[in-house]
Design a protein around this motif. Structure first.
Motif, PDB file in Angstrom:
ATOM      1  N   PRO A 214      31.395  45.586  45.886  1.00 31.54           N
ATOM      2  CA  PRO A 214      31.836  44.734  47.863  1.00 31.54           C
ATOM      3  C   PRO A 214      32.664  46.649  47.896  1.00 31.54           C
ATOM      4  O   PRO A 214      32.113  46.760  49.642  1.00 31.54           O
ATOM      5  N   VAL A 215      33.460  47.534  47.666  1.00 28.44           N
ATOM      6  CA  VAL A 215      33.517  48.254  48.072  1.00 28.44           C
ATOM      7  C   VAL A 215      32.466  49.444  49.020  1.00 28.44           C
ATOM      8  O   VAL A 215      32.239  49.617  50.314  1.00 28.44           O
ATOM      9  N   LEU A 216      31.727  49.209  48.185  1.00 28.12           N
ATOM     10  CA  LEU A 216      30.187  50.048  48.245  1.00 28.12           C
ATOM     11  C   LEU A 216      29.550  49.174  49.437  1.00 28.12           C
ATOM     12  O   LEU A 216      28.844  50.218  50.598  1.00 28.12           O
TER      13      LEU A 216
ATOM     14  N   ALA B  93      28.470  50.710  53.459  1.00 27.52           N
ATOM     15  CA  ALA B  93      27.367  51.269  53.609  1.00 27.52           C
ATOM     16  C   ALA B  93      27.732  50.348  54.929  1.00 27.52           C
ATOM     17  O   ALA B  93      26.910  50.930  56.780  1.00 27.52           O
ATOM     18  N   LEU B  94      27.788  48.873  55.551  1.00 32.55           N
ATOM     19  CA  LEU B  94      28.298  48.110  56.450  1.00 32.55           C
ATOM     20  C   LEU B  94      29.026  48.981  57.732  1.00 32.55           C
ATOM     21  O   LEU B  94      28.299  49.319  59.221  1.00 32.55           O
ATOM     22  N   LEU B  95      30.240  49.735  57.158  1.00 35.28           N
ATOM     23  CA  LEU B  95      31.224  49.759  57.953  1.00 35.28           C
ATOM     24  C   LEU B  95      30.084  51.255  58.951  1.00 35.28           C
ATOM     25  O   LEU B  95      30.543  51.714  60.330  1.00 35.28           O
ATOM     26  N   ALA B  96      29.692  52.382  57.689  1.00 36.38           N
ATOM     27  CA  ALA B  96      28.896  53.389  58.347  1.00 36.38           C
ATOM     28  C   ALA B  96      28.041  52.682  59.057  1.00 36.38           C
ATOM     29  O   ALA B  96      27.571  53.735  60.866  1.00 36.38           O
ATOM     30  N   GLU B  97      27.324  52.077  59.486  1.00 37.31           N
ATOM     31  CA  GLU B  97      26.515  51.758  60.384  1.00 37.31           C
ATOM     32  C   GLU B  97      26.932  50.986  61.733  1.00 37.31           C
ATOM     33  O   GLU B  97      26.172  51.640  62.757  1.00 37.31           O
ATOM     34  N   LEU B  98      28.452  50.563  61.026  1.00 37.31           N
ATOM     35  CA  LEU B  98      28.818  49.728  62.755  1.00 37.31           C
ATOM     36  C   LEU B  98      28.691  50.840  63.804  1.00 37.31           C
ATOM     37  O   LEU B  98      29.345  51.233  64.428  1.00 37.31           O
TER      38      LEU B  98
ATOM     39  N   LEU C 261      39.717  53.146  50.968  1.00 34.18           N
ATOM     40  CA  LEU C 261      38.413  54.009  50.048  1.00 34.18           C
ATOM     41  C   LEU C 261      36.966  53.595  51.094  1.00 34.18           C
ATOM     42  O   LEU C 261      36.319  54.878  51.395  1.00 34.18           O
ATOM     43  N   ALA C 262      36.358  52.320  51.174  1.00 27.78           N
ATOM     44  CA  ALA C 262      35.420  51.864  51.779  1.00 27.78           C
ATOM     45  C   ALA C 262      35.752  52.878  53.258  1.00 27.78           C
ATOM     46  O   ALA C 262      34.674  53.402  53.689  1.00 27.78           O
ATOM     47  N   ARG C 263      37.162  53.129  54.424  1.00 24.57           N
ATOM     48  CA  ARG C 263      36.813  53.150  55.510  1.00 24.57           C
ATOM     49  C   ARG C 263      36.178  54.942  55.164  1.00 24.57           C
ATOM     50  O   ARG C 263      35.860  56.178  56.169  1.00 24.57           O
ATOM     51  N   ALA C 264      37.151  55.553  54.494  1.00 28.14           N
ATOM     52  CA  ALA C 264      36.938  57.108  53.861  1.00 28.14           C
ATOM     53  C   ALA C 264      35.654  56.976  53.458  1.00 28.14           C
ATOM     54  O   ALA C 264      35.045  58.219  54.326  1.00 28.14           O
TER      55      ALA C 264
ATOM     56  N   THR D  35      33.318  38.787  49.974  1.00 28.56           N
ATOM     57  CA  THR D  35      32.636  37.141  49.856  1.00 28.56           C
ATOM     58  C   THR D  35      31.133  37.192  49.899  1.00 28.56           C
ATOM     59  O   THR D  35      30.869  36.684  49.035  1.00 28.56           O
ATOM     60  N   GLU D  36      30.545  38.441  50.451  1.00 28.35           N
ATOM     61  CA  GLU D  36      29.158  38.681  49.994  1.00 28.35           C
ATOM     62  C   GLU D  36      28.175  39.798  49.925  1.00 28.35           C
ATOM     63  O   GLU D  36      27.290  40.365  51.405  1.00 28.35           O
ATOM     64  N   PRO D  37      29.036  40.934  48.653  1.00 28.60           N
ATOM     65  CA  PRO D  37      28.567  42.259  47.971  1.00 28.60           C
ATOM     66  C   PRO D  37      27.373  41.940  48.842  1.00 28.60           C
ATOM     67  O   PRO D  37      26.430  43.485  49.568  1.00 28.60           O
ATOM     68  N   GLU D  38      25.847  41.821  47.991  1.00 30.74           N
ATOM     69  CA  GLU D  38      24.498  41.896  47.929  1.00 30.74           C
ATOM     70  C   GLU D  38      24.156  41.693  49.330  1.00 30.74           C
ATOM     71  O   GLU D  38      23.696  42.585  49.812  1.00 30.74           O
ATOM     72  N   ALA D  39      24.487  40.516  50.176  1.00 30.20           N
ATOM     73  CA  ALA D  39      23.721  39.795  51.957  1.00 30.20           C
ATOM     74  C   ALA D  39      24.610  41.216  52.666  1.00 30.20           C
ATOM     75  O   ALA D  39      23.940  41.710  53.202  1.00 30.20           O
TER      76      ALA D  39
END
Length: 213
Positions: free
Chosen positions: A161-163, A167-172, A134-137, A193-197
Motif C-alpha cells: 500500500p505504501v509503495l 507510485a500513484l502520487l508521483a504520477e499525479l 513515507l509515501a509522500r517522501a 483499500t486497493e493496493p494492486e489496482a
C-alpha cells in the motif's frame, strides 16, 4: 604449524609466564595464562594426532566454536543497537507528530524499519500518517530518497500500500505540477483499500506519459 613449531611456541609461552609471574603488575594479567593454556592445548592436539599432522585453525573445533560464539555475540549486539536506534527514531517521529510537523520532516536511511515501531506501540493499529509521510517522501524524492539506490531499496522494505501510494502520487504530481499534496489525499485511501489496482493505475499513467525525444 607442525608439532615441533607448536612445542617451540609452548616453550616461549611458558618462559613468558614465568617472567610475568615475577612482576607484580603483570602477575594478574589473564592474557598470559590464557595464551599458555591455548598453546598447551594445541601442542597436546598435535601430540595426539598422527605423525606429520599440521595444525590448521580452520579445522580446529574449539577455534571454530569460539568464532561462532563471537559472531553470535556480535550479531546480538548489532540487533540491540538497531533496536535502540529504531526506538529513538520512533520517539523523534512521535514528537514531530504531536507538533504537527511530521510532513515537514525528511526521512532518513532506515526509517522503513522504524515505521513498524509506532504500530507495535499502538497495539497493532496501523499508523496511516507515518505511511503517508513515507509515501509522500518517496514520491517527491525527499531526504535520502533523492538517491536512486534508496528508492530501489524501498521497494523491498515498504508495504505494497505504501509503495502503491507513492507510485500513484508521483504520477499525479507529474500530471499536475505544483499541485498541493494535501489535495491528493485520495491516493492514500485508494492505495490502502486497493493496493494492486492503485499500482496498476500508476503504471498505466507512467506508460501513457509522452516520451521525450
Amino acid at each position: 604449524m607442525t608439532a615441533e613449531a607448536a612445542a617451540a611456541a609452548l616453550d616461549v609461552a611458558r618462559f613468558d609466564a614465568r617472567q610475568n609471574s615475577r612482576h607484580e603488575d603483570l602477575a594478574g594479567d589473564e592474557r598470559g595464562p590464557a595464551e599458555l593454556g591455548e598453546w598447551e592445548r594445541i601442542a597436546q592436539l598435535l601430540a595426539d594426532a598422527p605423525s606429520g599432522t599440521v595444525y590448521d585453525p580452520d579445522t580446529d573445533d574449539v577455534v571454530r566454536a569460539e568464532l561462532a560464539a563471537d559472531a553470535a555475540a556480535a550479531a546480538r549486539e548489532a540487533e540491540l543497537r538497531e533496536a535502540m536506534r529504531i526506538a529513538a527514531r520512533a520517539d523523534e517521529l512521535q514528537a514531530l507528530r504531536e507538533l504537527g510537523a511530521l510532513d515537514q520532516a525528511e526521512p532518513r536511511e532506515g526509517d522503513e524499519a522504524v515505521r513498524e515501531e509506532p504500530t507495535r506501540r499502538a497495539g497493532g493499529y496501523i499508523q496511516d500518517d507515518v505511511d503517508a509521510w513515507l509515501a509522500r517522501a518517496l514520491a517527491t524524492r525527499l531526504g535520502h530518497y533523492r538517491g536512486p539506490a534508496a528508492r530501489e531499496a524501498a521497494a523491498g522494505l515498504l508495504t505494497p500500500p505504501v509503495l502503491a501510494h507513492a507510485a500513484l502520487l508521483a504520477e499525479l504530481l507529474r500530471l499536475v505540477p505544483g499541485a498541493d499534496v494535501d489535495q491528493l489525499a485520495f491516493a492514500a485511501r485508494l492505495a490502502t483499500t486497493e493496493p494492486e489496482a492503485t499500482a496498476a493505475l500508476a503504471a498505466h499513467l507512467t506508460h501513457a506519459r509522452p516520451q521525450a525525444h
